[in-house]
Structure formats: structure tokens, C-alpha cells
Motif scaffolding. Sequence first.
Motif, short mmCIF file in Angstrom:
data_model
loop_
_atom_site.label_atom_id
_atom_site.label_comp_id
_atom_site.label_asym_id
_atom_site.label_seq_id
_atom_site.Cartn_x
_atom_site.Cartn_y
_atom_site.Cartn_z
N LEU A 189 0.48 3.91 -3.00
CA LEU A 189 0.01 5.27 -2.70
C LEU A 189 1.06 6.33 -3.00
CD1 LEU A 189 -2.02 4.60 0.56
CD2 LEU A 189 -2.87 4.86 -1.78
N ARG A 245 0.99 8.29 -7.07
CA ARG A 245 0.31 9.55 -7.37
C ARG A 245 -0.44 10.00 -6.13
NH1 ARG A 245 -3.26 9.04 -12.42
NH2 ARG A 245 -3.75 11.14 -11.76
N PRO A 246 0.17 10.83 -5.31
CA PRO A 246 -0.47 11.26 -4.06
C PRO A 246 -1.84 11.92 -4.27
CG PRO A 246 1.83 11.88 -4.06
CD PRO A 246 1.53 11.36 -5.44
N ARG A 303 -4.89 9.16 -4.34
CA ARG A 303 -4.81 8.10 -3.33
C ARG A 303 -6.08 7.28 -3.19
NH1 ARG A 303 -1.20 9.96 1.82
NH2 ARG A 303 0.74 10.03 0.65
N ALA A 304 -7.22 7.93 -3.21
CA ALA A 304 -8.48 7.20 -3.03
C ALA A 304 -8.69 6.20 -4.15
CB ALA A 304 -9.66 8.17 -2.95
N TYR A 350 -6.29 -1.04 -5.52
CA TYR A 350 -5.43 -1.99 -4.79
C TYR A 350 -6.27 -2.95 -3.95
CZ TYR A 350 -2.18 -3.97 -1.50
OH TYR A 350 -1.47 -4.86 -0.74
N LEU A 407 -6.37 4.93 -6.19
CA LEU A 407 -5.33 3.90 -6.13
C LEU A 407 -5.63 2.88 -5.03
CD1 LEU A 407 -2.14 6.08 -6.61
CD2 LEU A 407 -3.05 4.39 -8.21
N ASN A 408 -6.08 3.36 -3.88
CA ASN A 408 -6.41 2.45 -2.79
C ASN A 408 -7.60 1.57 -3.14
OD1 ASN A 408 -5.76 1.54 -0.10
ND2 ASN A 408 -7.73 2.40 0.50
N GLN A 461 0.83 -1.21 0.00
CA GLN A 461 0.00 0.00 0.00
C GLN A 461 0.85 1.25 0.00
OE1 GLN A 461 -2.98 -0.72 3.16
NE2 GLN A 461 -4.44 0.02 1.65
#
Length: 106
Positions: free
Chosen positions: A47, A50-51, A54-55, A61, A57-58, A43
Motif C-alpha cells: 500500500l 502508490r497511496p 490503494r483500493a 494483493y 493494490l489491495n 500489505q
Amino acid sequence: MGAVAAGALLLTGHLGAAAGLVGLGAGMLLLDVATQSGQVANQARILALRPEARARLNTAYMTCAFLGGSAGSWLGVRAYAAFGWNGVCGLVMLLAGLALLRRALR
């Protein structure tokens, strides 16, 4: 992944009696710590890509993590039906070994 394979090896239960019970507890603890450590490391790696996203990407994932968990559960049931408990432990060791091999070839 090496710790996952080691945990699965401890869970095979070849010890017996009190030593087998200690091996079971140690194997479960090692497997849990290794899995959680991998989750946190993955994670953090994802994360950091690309800060600002984040939502998303999370979400991607965790979706992949749950799909992988579902596939692992399905394979585990099949391994248990065909080969028993040692088959499940062998499957975990095989998949951990494949992950280590993939990492080594990168």
C-alpha cells in the motif's frame, strides 16, 4: 518465514502426551502469529507503493493471497495423502525455507 518454519517444526508432534499437546498449541500460535505478521507487513509494503491506488493494490494483493492459499491447500492435501501429517509439516518448512532463500538472494 523463520517463525513459520519453527511453528511447523513444533507441529510435527514428536513429543507425545502432554508435551505434545503443549507443542501443538505453541506451534499453532507461532504459525498464526507469524502468518498474520507477514500479512500485515506485506500489505503495508504494497500500500505504500502508490497511496492514490490503494483500493486497486489491495484488490490485487488479496487476490494473489487467496490464490496462494488455494494452491497451499491443494498441496497440503496432496502431502497429507502421500506422507501424512509430518509430510504437511515438512511441506510448510520447505516452502518457508524457499521463501527465506529467495529473500536472502535478493
